[in-house]
Enzyme design. Structure first.
Site, mmCIF file in Angstrom:
data_model
loop_
_atom_site.group_PDB
_atom_site.id
_atom_site.type_symbol
_atom_site.label_atom_id
_atom_site.label_comp_id
_atom_site.label_asym_id
_atom_site.label_seq_id
_atom_site.Cartn_x
_atom_site.Cartn_y
_atom_site.Cartn_z
ATOM 1 N N ASP A 98 44.494 35.046 74.878
ATOM 2 C CA ASP A 98 45.170 35.237 76.200
ATOM 3 C C ASP A 98 44.345 35.840 77.473
ATOM 4 O O ASP A 98 43.289 35.136 77.482
ATOM 5 C CB ASP A 98 46.396 36.070 75.903
ATOM 6 C CG ASP A 98 47.563 36.295 76.808
ATOM 7 O OD1 ASP A 98 48.227 35.183 77.274
ATOM 8 O OD2 ASP A 98 47.395 37.265 77.920
ATOM 9 N N HIS A 298 51.741 30.848 70.889
ATOM 10 C CA HIS A 298 50.731 31.510 71.649
ATOM 11 C C HIS A 298 49.921 32.683 70.983
ATOM 12 O O HIS A 298 48.912 32.861 71.185
ATOM 13 C CB HIS A 298 51.362 32.021 73.025
ATOM 14 C CG HIS A 298 50.292 32.691 74.116
ATOM 15 N ND1 HIS A 298 49.472 32.001 74.651
ATOM 16 C CD2 HIS A 298 50.303 33.964 74.296
ATOM 17 C CE1 HIS A 298 48.626 33.050 75.301
ATOM 18 N NE2 HIS A 298 49.193 33.987 75.034
#
Length: 319
Positions: A98, A298
């Site tokens: 991320d 994610h």
């Protein structure tokens, strides 16, 4: 595994670590902590590496400077350089997820002498674009497409962190749910916010914890963010345009070290960061693998720890 505080040249950093051997540094993203890498720290320590996962600047038990300008990409890379030195090393492999992925990419870009190889999860390397700072371009793209406002643009507001601090547990639960691979398509976030809404109001109120997240693990996040708040973490976003201005000196520079990229097939970030897997080789001269993990969202290293560990260990073994 142990947790300890390390005073570096820049800030005091809380790290999760285990093992001895070549150093591998793990950089988390938003809204996470060093504990998001537990499965990787354990697996790499068992394989003969010294695995270290810090709480990054503004997070957890690590220092939290007050000024937003103190969260630029140069500060974040500087923290990692200082941490490697404080650990008594001159080289390491850096892995980021991320927001941690851009930090890892820039560690490799700016200090190739220290960061001998790099892996990025979920967010591909995105070179500096010469046309101007990113947030106006993001706003224009969203407006032309009629998609509302990208949450990254909303996060530029000085009070953007307030929605998370109003109910820390609800904010974290919604964030993890909206970007998880087990969440149905219609309930995942797209990253774009309709007029009159915000990042959290677009997520269903009945959002649940992802299947990989235990109540005890979730409580660790809640406790950390309830104490430390969200201003520092969202200050990372508030530096996007400043980062563009600060990195003119690396315009068109490529990453030459061995590199690896992993992304979840159902990661909502791909809606707005782009599916750049095919173009990575143009900027990562040493790219040794680009993998799309089927069904994953994610939170790659926590959703698919066995697969991520295998790919990382294969990459490390080939260095």
């Amino acid at each position: 595994m142990q947790t300890r505080l390390i005073q570096t040249d820049t800030i005091s950093q809380s790290v999760l670590e285990a093992g001895t051997g070549p150093l591998v540094l793990f950089i988390h993203g938003f809204p996470e902590l060093g504990i998001s890498w537990r499965a990787q720290v354990e697996a790499l320590a068992e394989a003969g590496y010294h695995a270290v996962a810090p709480d990054m600047r503004g997070y957890g038990a690590t220092d939290k400077p007050e000024a937003a300008a103190d969260y630029s990409i140069l500060h974040l890379v500087g923290d990692m350089v200082a941490l490697v030195r404080a650990l008594g090393r001159t080289q390491c492999v850096v892995v980021g997820h991320d927001w941690g992925a851009p930090v890892a990419w820039h560690c490799a870009l700016l200090r190739p002498d220290m960061f001998r190889a790099v892996a990025g999860l979920s967010v591909p390397f995105q070179p500096r674009r010469p046309g101007g700072p990113p947030t106006p371009a993001m706003a224009a793209i969203a407006k032309r497409a009629g998609l509302g406002e990208l949450y990254i643009n909303q996060f530029q507001a000085p009070d953007a962190h307030a929605i998370f601090e109003a109910d820390v547990a609800a904010g974290l639960r919604k964030g993890f749910y909206a970007y998880d691979g087990a969440t149905p398509d219609a309930r995942q976030s797209t990253g774009f916010i309709p007029a009159g809404q915000d990042f959290l109001s677009t997520v269903p109120e009945d959002a649940t914890l992802p299947p990989w997240m235990s109540d005890a693990h979730f409580q660790e996040y809640v406790d950390a963010f309830a104490q430390g708040g969200f201003k520092g973490p969202i200050d990372w976003y508030r530096n996007l345009d400043r980062n563009w201005a600060l990195t003119a000196f690396v315009q068109d520079q490529r990453i030459l070290q061995p590199a690896l990229f992993l992304v979840g097939e159902r990661d909502p970030v791909r809606h707005y960061s782009g599916q750049h897997e095919a173009g990575l080789k143009d900027w990562l001269s040493g790219l040794r693998g680009s993998h799309v993990l089927a069904g994953s969202g994610h939170w790659l290293q926590q959703e698919r720890p066995v697969e991520v560990n295998r790919l990382l260990l294969d990459f490390l073994a080939g260095l």
